[in-house]
Design an enzyme around this catalytic site. Structure first.
Site, PDB file in Angstrom:
ATOM      1  N   ASP A   1       0.848  -1.201   0.000  1.00 45.45           N
ATOM      2  CA  ASP A   1       0.000   0.000   0.000  1.00 45.45           C
ATOM      3  C   ASP A   1       0.881   1.248   0.000  1.00 45.45           C
ATOM      4  O   ASP A   1       1.946   1.277   0.640  1.00 45.45           O
ATOM      5  CB  ASP A   1      -0.894   0.020   1.240  1.00 45.45           C
ATOM      6  CG  ASP A   1      -2.172  -0.774   1.036  1.00 45.45           C
ATOM      7  OD1 ASP A   1      -2.312  -1.421  -0.022  1.00 45.45           O
ATOM      8  OD2 ASP A   1      -3.034  -0.744   1.933  1.00 45.45           O
TER       9      ASP A   1
ATOM     10  N   LEU B   1      -8.943   9.294   9.395  1.00 42.08           N
ATOM     11  CA  LEU B   1      -9.910   9.470  10.478  1.00 42.08           C
ATOM     12  C   LEU B   1     -10.945   8.350  10.437  1.00 42.08           C
ATOM     13  O   LEU B   1     -11.530   8.067   9.388  1.00 42.08           O
ATOM     14  CB  LEU B   1     -10.587  10.830  10.340  1.00 42.08           C
ATOM     15  CG  LEU B   1     -11.575  11.249  11.438  1.00 42.08           C
ATOM     16  CD1 LEU B   1     -10.926  11.219  12.808  1.00 42.08           C
ATOM     17  CD2 LEU B   1     -12.111  12.651  11.134  1.00 42.08           C
TER      18      LEU B   1
ATOM     19  N   ASP C   1      -7.544  -2.749  -7.386  1.00 45.06           N
ATOM     20  CA  ASP C   1      -7.585  -3.698  -6.264  1.00 45.06           C
ATOM     21  C   ASP C   1      -8.878  -3.615  -5.454  1.00 45.06           C
ATOM     22  O   ASP C   1      -8.918  -4.038  -4.303  1.00 45.06           O
ATOM     23  CB  ASP C   1      -6.386  -3.434  -5.341  1.00 45.06           C
ATOM     24  CG  ASP C   1      -6.178  -4.549  -4.325  1.00 45.06           C
ATOM     25  OD1 ASP C   1      -6.244  -5.729  -4.714  1.00 45.06           O
ATOM     26  OD2 ASP C   1      -5.954  -4.245  -3.142  1.00 45.06           O
TER      27      ASP C   1
ATOM     28  N   ASP D   1      -9.587   2.498   1.895  1.00 39.52           N
ATOM     29  CA  ASP D   1      -8.547   1.559   1.454  1.00 39.52           C
ATOM     30  C   ASP D   1      -8.092   1.876   0.029  1.00 39.52           C
ATOM     31  O   ASP D   1      -8.244   1.079  -0.901  1.00 39.52           O
ATOM     32  CB  ASP D   1      -9.043   0.113   1.554  1.00 39.52           C
ATOM     33  CG  ASP D   1      -9.148  -0.374   2.988  1.00 39.52           C
ATOM     34  OD1 ASP D   1      -8.444   0.188   3.847  1.00 39.52           O
ATOM     35  OD2 ASP D   1      -9.936  -1.291   3.255  1.00 39.52           O
TER      36      ASP D   1
END
Length: 468
Positions: free
Chosen positions: A205, A285, A351, A371
């Site tokens: 990531d 957050l 993804d 994500d």
């Protein structure tokens, strides 16, 4: 005479009980009101927050002020009050002073006035709690507001009170507490200029992808990505508040402190390392406690096996025969898939095998944009398969089409708008020039694909206001 006395006595008793009942309700509301629990929060700030971030109703007609006040009372009664911000982190305070010349000053990027709202000191967690609805994470127009800038600043500078193992998943992350507020920390893995070769979902990531993903979501008007900011943490200084489970995954490589956490692919050989003891990363957050997520399988999920293709990759009629079938579980989410395909293609995100919606939303709910770590990997490759929901279904939300046309006709390129917004981040620059150029190139591909759908399917069937 006795009967009359009894009637008078019973009437007095009834009035007394009614009075006590009303006093009890008022006392309950007072005790559950966040202002009464946090006496240090100024009353004037609360009134300003209510005006600038009212409860957003789900119906088309705005409710009266009386109903809004009742809903706010009711929500405060049901939900725990948001935590108060904690003191500033000295490392990030110094970084912001060097970046912006004074502190605090995430409020405006250099030479660009993005907000017309006067700066008013607020409790950012309270504003966030009130902003979030099942359809959007903040009100229209709030992306460039003073309140949003203070939320980002507080995410970047609040003292870390706990650092622990991240939630389940395939990629390394840590749970970071800022006082009572939960956030997610993703560590830096690559430099800004590094190109990730291989398949479109290769590599770790990218923390800068999380930051840029939030800003791009806001620019496109989706408002479905929670606030994300870049920050640095000193792992040595945070030692006393790092949980034992996370500490068990710490190791050293030369003079650098590293950790590998716990996830599906996490292992010591692939630990993330700080620069000495200072680690850069992104901070996202967390959603309010009442916002429960439901995970769904994406109809355009990949097999992640080079020798095996998914059905949608082999059958160009897949959407027409499966997704657009009214009996399909995917039918009501068509506009969510095409909206997100545009968002993901601009970033190179291939993804999104599963996605999340608000658990109580019906019939489908908004596909939220979290994500976003597998983005901005290779700026020299455009993975057009990401656009399959759009090119196969040819159904597109009219508001998104209007926004893209507005950006296309703007004197400023999308890359310039994004880069200016990213100047609010304390770790700017966030994206390389190659990645910014890729965004403009990909926007042209998107507009061509939508216009092809309009030519073949007709505008009436392609550009729609709602679906399902």
């Amino acid at each position: 005479m006795k009967l009359k006395q009894r009637v008078i006595m019973m009437s007095s008793l009834f009035l007394t009980m009614a009075t006590l009942f009303l006093i009890g309700i008022q006392l309950t509301w007072t005790l559950t009101d966040p202002q009464s629990q946090h006496p240090n929060q100024e009353k004037s700030n609360e009134s300003i927050e209510k005006k600038l971030s009212p409860a957003v109703p789900s119906s088309n007609q705005p409710p009266s002020d009386a109903i809004n006040r009742f809903r706010e009372r009711f929500n405060n009664h049901k939900r725990p009050p948001p935590p108060l911000p904690v003191p500033r982190d000295e490392l990030m305070k110094d970084i912001l002073q060097k970046r912006f010349g004074k502190f605090p000053h995430i409020g405006k990027p250099p030479s660009l006035d993005l907000t017309t709202v006067p700066f008013v000191k607020i409790n950012p967690w309270s504003v966030w709690e009130r902003w979030v609805t099942q359809d959007h994470f903040y009100p229209e127009g709030a992306f460039y507001s003073s309140e949003m800038n203070q939320i980002l600043e507080t995410l970047a500078t609040s003292q870390v009170t706990e650092l622990g193992l991240g939630y389940k998943g395939t990629q390394l992350k840590a749970t970071m507490m800022l006082g009572g507020q939960k956030t997610v920390f993703k560590p830096k893995r690559y430099s800004r200029d590094e190109v990730i070769e291989g398949n479109p979902y290769a590599g770790f990531d990218r923390h800068n992808g999380e930051i840029a993903g939030f800003h791009l979501d806001g620019i496109l008007g989706f408002r479905l990505a929670p606030p994300v900011v870049g920050r640095k943490i000193n792992l040595t200084a945070l030692g006393p508040i790092i949980t034992e489970k996370l500490k068990a995954t710490f190791l050293k490589r030369g003079n650098n402190i590293c950790f590998y956490g716990k996830c599906y692919y996490c292992k010591p050989a692939e630990a993330a390392c700080a620069d000495g003891e200072v680690m850069e990363g992104s901070v996202t957050l967390w959603l309010p406690s009442w916002y429960k997520l439901k995970t769904r399988r994406h109809p355009y999920q990949r097999t992640y096996r080079a020798e095996t293709s998914a059905r949608w990759e082999k059958d160009s009629s897949y959407c027409k025969t499966t997704v657009l079938d009214q009996s399909s579980e995917f039918y009501s989410g068509v506009l969510e898939y095409t909206d997100t395909a545009v968002y993901d293609f601009l970033m190179g995100n291939a993804d999104r095998h599963h996605y999340e919606v608000y658990s109580l939303a019906k019939p489908h709910g908004k596909l939220i944009h979290i994500d976003n770590g597998k983005t901005f990997g290779n700026p020299h490759h455009d993975e057009v398969s990401i656009l399959a929901p759009l090119t196969q279904c040819c159904r597109f939300r009219s508001s998104t089409w209007d926004k893209l046309q507005s950006i296309e006709s703007s004197p400023d390129k999308l890359s310039e708008i994004l880069d200016k917004s990213l100047q609010r981040d304390p770790l700017y620059p966030i994206l390389s020039q190659d990645h910014l150029a890729a965004i403009d190139r990909r926007l042209e591909i998107i507009m061509t694909a939508i216009r092809h759908c309009i030519d073949t399917e007709g505008r009436k069937d392609t550009i729609v206001d709602s679906w399902g």
